[in-house]
Design an enzyme around this catalytic site. Structure first.
Site, PDB file in Angstrom:
ATOM      1  N   SER A 190      -6.139   3.646   4.323  1.00  0.00           N
ATOM      2  CA  SER A 190      -5.554   2.911   3.200  1.00  0.00           C
ATOM      3  C   SER A 190      -6.621   2.239   2.338  1.00  0.00           C
ATOM      4  O   SER A 190      -6.455   1.114   1.867  1.00  0.00           O
ATOM      5  CB  SER A 190      -4.558   1.853   3.716  1.00  0.00           C
ATOM      6  OG  SER A 190      -3.756   1.377   2.671  1.00  0.00           O
ATOM      7  N   LYS A 202       2.780   6.548   4.698  1.00  0.00           N
ATOM      8  CA  LYS A 202       1.963   5.406   4.295  1.00  0.00           C
ATOM      9  C   LYS A 202       2.608   4.079   4.682  1.00  0.00           C
ATOM     10  O   LYS A 202       3.777   3.836   4.412  1.00  0.00           O
ATOM     11  CB  LYS A 202       1.751   5.447   2.780  1.00  0.00           C
ATOM     12  CG  LYS A 202       0.655   4.522   2.299  1.00  0.00           C
ATOM     13  CD  LYS A 202      -0.715   4.979   2.757  1.00  0.00           C
ATOM     14  CE  LYS A 202      -1.729   3.852   2.749  1.00  0.00           C
ATOM     15  NZ  LYS A 202      -1.521   2.864   3.838  1.00  0.00           N
ATOM     16  N   LYS A 212       0.199   3.861  -2.653  1.00  0.00           N
ATOM     17  CA  LYS A 212      -0.747   4.975  -2.544  1.00  0.00           C
ATOM     18  C   LYS A 212      -0.055   6.326  -2.357  1.00  0.00           C
ATOM     19  O   LYS A 212      -0.709   7.363  -2.469  1.00  0.00           O
ATOM     20  CB  LYS A 212      -1.742   4.712  -1.413  1.00  0.00           C
ATOM     21  CG  LYS A 212      -2.625   3.485  -1.651  1.00  0.00           C
ATOM     22  CD  LYS A 212      -3.644   3.295  -0.535  1.00  0.00           C
ATOM     23  CE  LYS A 212      -4.543   2.109  -0.793  1.00  0.00           C
ATOM     24  NZ  LYS A 212      -3.957   0.822  -0.375  1.00  0.00           N
ATOM     25  N   SER A 249       0.797  -1.236   0.000  1.00  0.00           N
ATOM     26  CA  SER A 249       0.000   0.000   0.000  1.00  0.00           C
ATOM     27  C   SER A 249       0.826   1.280   0.000  1.00  0.00           C
ATOM     28  O   SER A 249       0.266   2.374  -0.105  1.00  0.00           O
ATOM     29  CB  SER A 249      -0.964   0.010   1.196  1.00  0.00           C
ATOM     30  OG  SER A 249      -2.103  -0.773   0.916  1.00  0.00           O
TER      31      SER A 249
END
Length: 388
Positions: free
Chosen positions: A123, A229, A66, A63
């Protein structure tokens, strides 16, 4: 005699395998990320690397993907292509995303601000795809934009297949490339309002009120952390791109492939501690600070103001004193209208002790339309009357 010869040979072989550091000829690098497959630590404004381990190893980013998704969202907001208040409709495809999600239903609408909150804090894979479709028209076109942006940033070891980081073949990045993406995202100062929020709600005034909790636990336990993140898949293991600011200095630390969340957080913490204990920065420019003006041919006006594209600082080791620093502004020649706000019109070069440490794009502060015949007439008439 044979035994003596063998003993001498062993001694010689042993000595020959010693590294130069064994003789004190090489400064030992700090061991900050033993429990990660790869890692990097940079100072945000200068981009200087303070620590690196396998920084160019291609690995699944999970993730952390992102970060690039948010770059394109913030870029669209910055250029006025979308607004925080815009309504974003959730497609069947976006709603079908697995993994981390904010449980969007097909046809459900949320504002860009709410979607960004769902991406940065929770997320949300569904929110990421919904925003991708809203900006680019389709997830596939958005992925093309992601890969083009990676090329624009000079990233040579990154390739995206989706805006979420869900496991798929041929989707990879590196600690080095991820730090550059974080550097780019952080130039949008408003992003930490989202990435730095530990908990919040969506659909507050409905029966479907949804509690968001940030997957980055360091927000709560490390002073100064306000993003960016986390990532986890079975293939990628535990990953994190983190940023923290203390005083004038902001740093970015990236970890790929830790075995547990505890390992991931401890490696990041060690890198942040190292940066803040050893280094300090001296700010030179803020983002959007005017540094001059440049001539524009065939424009409604003769010149346009030039501004910085990001914060600019100089990095120094604590206790070493201020470095000998020089600034240089190089403006593009032969610029012609029309010109859009944010178009690159030059470069700011910072040298420390004679060595280039920062090169940063300079941008047009405002758009410049092409001059009309009436503009040319007035300009010519004014010039004529001044010389007659």
């Amino acid at each position: 005699m044979k035994q003596l010869f063998s003993f001498i040979l062993v001694l010689l072989l042993g000595v020959s395998t010693l590294s130069p550091s064994a003789f004190g000829a090489e400064k030992k690098a700090p061991s900050l990320a033993e429990k990660a497959e790869s890692a990097i630590l940079i100072e945000r404004d200068t981009g200087e690397i303070l620590y690196e381990k396998n920084g160019d190893e291609k690995l699944p980013p999970a993730s952390m993907t992102k970060v690039m998704t948010m770059i394109l969202i913030m870029d669209a907001l910055d250029k006025g292509k979308i607004k925080m208040s815009d309504k974003v409709r959730t497609s069947e495809h976006a709603a079908s995303m697995g993994g981390s999600q904010i449980f969007l239903e097909p046809g459900e609408e949320m504002t860009v601000e709410q979607m960004l909150k769902g991406i940065a804090i929770a997320s949300g894979n569904d929110a990421s795809v919904a925003m991708a479709e809203h900006i680019a028209g389709s997830e596939e076109e958005f992925v093309s934009m992601m890969n083009q942006k990676a090329k624009d940033l000079g990233l040579k070891n990154t390739k995206f297949q989706n805006p979420t980081g869900l496991s798929v073949e041929d989707h990879y990045s590196t600690a080095h490339d991820m730090s550059i993406m974080a550097k780019e995202l952080l130039k949008y100062e408003g992003i930490t309002k989202f990435t730095g929020t530990y908990e919040d709600y969506l659909r507050e005034d409905t029966d479907k009120k949804f509690w968001l909790v940030n997957t980055n636990r360091l927000l709560k336990f490390y002073d100064g952390v306000d993003g960016l993140k986390t990532g986890y898949t079975k293939e990628a293991k535990y990953c994190l791109t983190a940023t923290a600011k203390k005083g004038n200095m902001r740093v970015v630390a990236v970890v790929f492939g830790a075995d547990t969340p505890k390992d991931r957080n401890s490696q990041i913490t060690k890198m942040l501690d190292y940066a803040f204990s050893k280094y300090e920065t001296s700010p030179l420019y803020k983002r959007d600070q005017v540094v001059g003006e440049v001539k524009v041919a065939k424009g409604k006006d003769k010149t346009v103001e030039v501004v910085t594209s990001e914060p600019i600082s100089i990095l120094n080791e604590k206790g070493q004193g201020k470095a000998n620093m020089k600034k240089e502004v190089k403006l593009n020649k032969d610029l012609k209208a029309p010109l859009k706000k944010g178009d690159e019109v030059g470069t700011l070069i910072i040298k420390k002790d004679g060595k280039v440490v920062t090169t940063s794009p300079l941008l047009a502060k405002d758009s410049m339309k092409e001059a009309s015949w009436w503009n040319f007439f007035k300009r010519t008439f004014t010039t004529f009357t001044k010389t007659s």
